[in-house]
Design a protein around this motif. Structure first.
Motif, PDB file in Angstrom:
ATOM      1  N   UNK A  76       0.801  -1.221   0.000  1.00 14.00           N
ATOM      2  CA  UNK A  76       0.000   0.000   0.000  1.00 14.00           C
ATOM      3  C   UNK A  76       0.838   1.278   0.000  1.00 14.00           C
ATOM      4  N   UNK A  77       1.953   1.280   0.739  1.00  9.13           N
ATOM      5  CA  UNK A  77       2.663   2.532   0.969  1.00  9.13           C
ATOM      6  C   UNK A  77       3.996   2.655   0.222  1.00  9.13           C
ATOM      7  N   UNK A  78       4.597   1.536  -0.143  1.00 11.31           N
ATOM      8  CA  UNK A  78       5.893   1.589  -0.810  1.00 11.31           C
ATOM      9  C   UNK A  78       5.749   1.421  -2.326  1.00 11.31           C
ATOM     10  N   UNK A  79       5.008   0.392  -2.732  1.00 13.64           N
ATOM     11  CA  UNK A  79       4.827   0.126  -4.160  1.00 13.64           C
ATOM     12  C   UNK A  79       3.533   0.721  -4.728  1.00 13.64           C
ATOM     13  N   UNK A  80       2.603   1.090  -3.851  1.00  9.40           N
ATOM     14  CA  UNK A  80       1.347   1.740  -4.264  1.00  9.40           C
ATOM     15  C   UNK A  80       0.666   0.969  -5.393  1.00  9.40           C
ATOM     16  N   UNK A  81       0.416  -0.305  -5.134  1.00  6.25           N
ATOM     17  CA  UNK A  81      -0.067  -1.219  -6.169  1.00  6.25           C
ATOM     18  C   UNK A  81      -1.483  -0.855  -6.617  1.00  6.25           C
ATOM     19  N   UNK A  82      -1.681  -0.872  -7.927  1.00  5.04           N
ATOM     20  CA  UNK A  82      -3.010  -0.705  -8.513  1.00  5.04           C
ATOM     21  C   UNK A  82      -3.392  -1.989  -9.233  1.00  5.04           C
ATOM     22  N   UNK A  83      -4.674  -2.341  -9.155  1.00  7.67           N
ATOM     23  CA  UNK A  83      -5.169  -3.562  -9.772  1.00  7.67           C
ATOM     24  C   UNK A  83      -6.122  -3.236 -10.909  1.00  7.67           C
ATOM     25  N   UNK A  84      -6.157  -4.129 -11.896  1.00  7.32           N
ATOM     26  CA  UNK A  84      -7.168  -4.039 -12.942  1.00  7.32           C
ATOM     27  C   UNK A  84      -7.553  -5.463 -13.353  1.00  7.32           C
ATOM     28  N   UNK A 213      10.326  -5.214 -11.908  1.00  8.95           N
ATOM     29  CA  UNK A 213      11.595  -5.154 -12.631  1.00  8.95           C
ATOM     30  C   UNK A 213      12.518  -4.060 -12.088  1.00  8.95           C
ATOM     31  N   UNK A 214      11.932  -3.001 -11.512  1.00  7.41           N
ATOM     32  CA  UNK A 214      12.733  -1.849 -11.105  1.00  7.41           C
ATOM     33  C   UNK A 214      13.176  -1.864  -9.646  1.00  7.41           C
ATOM     34  N   UNK A 252      11.381   2.117  -4.551  1.00 14.29           N
ATOM     35  CA  UNK A 252       9.915   2.296  -4.477  1.00 14.29           C
ATOM     36  C   UNK A 252       9.267   2.525  -5.835  1.00 14.29           C
ATOM     37  N   UNK A 253       9.321   1.522  -6.687  1.00 16.72           N
ATOM     38  CA  UNK A 253       8.707   1.641  -8.009  1.00 16.72           C
ATOM     39  C   UNK A 253       7.187   1.591  -7.900  1.00 16.72           C
ATOM     40  N   UNK A 304       8.400   4.856 -13.966  1.00 16.58           N
ATOM     41  CA  UNK A 304       8.502   3.781 -12.981  1.00 16.58           C
ATOM     42  C   UNK A 304       8.391   4.261 -11.539  1.00 16.58           C
ATOM     43  N   UNK A 305       8.739   5.516 -11.256  1.00 13.09           N
ATOM     44  CA  UNK A 305       8.827   5.943  -9.865  1.00 13.09           C
ATOM     45  C   UNK A 305       7.912   7.123  -9.525  1.00 13.09           C
TER      46      UNK A 305
END
Length: 306
Positions: A76-84, A213-214, A252-253, A304-305
């Motif tokens: 939630x806080x480092x990679x800030x993942x989004x889903x689709x 990858x990053x 943090x990509x 990427x960032x």
């Protein structure tokens, strides 16, 4: 106590509010107190052996209480993942998630687990390489999280129980590839995952993970050291081993995870799993699908960032 009775006071002259009255007035236990109480209850159950694990070692309570919260902070806080495409993941029953693999260290599997647990309400049972289970603590924690060896026997048993199973067909070739080859899928093995899906008669859900990858850009490989340690590779990144343990902190990509439309195998028979040409064609089709999803998701993500 009626309205004419005096409220009790302690020795310091402070008014003592009965516990039931405090709760009615909204002055009950706060988040910290509730967290401590929950933690103590968890420890009591562990010490008393009042918890369950399945035949693979999956410990749902330990996973939800210890492992997932740690991973969720990164998610939630480092990679800030989004889903689709989350609606493409079956709400129940057996299914096989087939995803790309990257990142030098397999953090992508952990993020996939958080995504499916928190947003699809399902535990994904990842299939891992032998090396994972040869490392005592890592192998133990992986089994506690619900994962198991990447073998057809275990995968078939899990799918037969209606579980959601995750597989990374690229294996170490994908997770350990150099940064110059980022987002280029490696070979999908011999198609063992397709054979398993055909025999279990479950759908295959393609999945593209962008962002891993990053986190540890691999710019070199110390192969003599890798052979000495019995590892498939020993990576050199811009921060590791130069910065020592600090170099293990992932960059943090920005991550995106996309689930594609399920591929149903209803037109095939379980015996088709024994036909090398059928298995090869399906494997190649799924690989092309995941590769195109990667390109599309990469374009949508942008830098990427940021």
């Amino acid at each position: 106590m009626n309205a004419h009775q005096e409220q009790p006071y302690d020795g310091e002259g402070a008014q003592v509010i009965p516990l039931d009255a405090a709760r009615r007035d909204g002055a009950g236990p706060g988040p910290l107190e509730r967290g401590i109480a929950s933690g103590l209850a968890f420890l009591r159950r562990r010490l008393a052996g009042e918890y369950k694990v399945d035949e693979f070692g999956f410990d749902p309570e330990f996973n939800a209480t210890v492992l997932l919260p740690l991973a969720r902070a990164l998610y939630e806080h480092w990679f800030r993942v989004e889903l689709s495409g989350l609606g493409n993941v079956p709400a129940g029953g057996g299914a096989l998630i087939v995803a790309n693999h990257s990142g030098t260290l397999p953090i992508d599997g952990i993020m996939l687990s958080v995504a499916l647990h928190d947003h699809a309400g399902r535990h994904v049972r990842l299939l891992g390489a032998d090396l994972v289970y040869q490392v005592p603590l890592l192998g133990h924690l992986a089994r506690k999280a619900g994962h198991t060896l990447a073998c057809q026997a275990d995968a078939s048993r899990l799918l037969g129980k209606g579980e959601l199973v995750g597989v990374f067909p690229e294996g170490f070739k994908g997770v350990g590839k150099p940064f110059a080859d980022r987002y280029k899928l490696q070979r999908f093995g011999r198609g063992g995952f397709v054979e398993t899906a055909l025999r279990a008669r479950v759908p295959i859900v393609p999945c593209a993970i962008v962002g891993a990858e990053e986190i540890y850009p691999k710019i070199a490989d110390l192969r003599p050291l890798a052979r000495l340690l019995g590892l498939p590779y020993f990576p050199v990144t811009p921060t590791f081993p130069l910065l020592g343990p600090a170099g293990l902190v992932p960059l943090p990509s920005k991550w995106m995870i996309q689930f594609g439309e399920p591929m149903t195998l209803d037109e095939y028979e379980p015996e088709d799993a024994d036909d090398p040409m059928t298995v090869f064609e399906l494997t190649d089709h799924i690989r092309e699908n995941v590769q195109q999803m990667l390109y599309d998701t990469l374009l949508r993500r942008g830098p990427a960032f940021f």
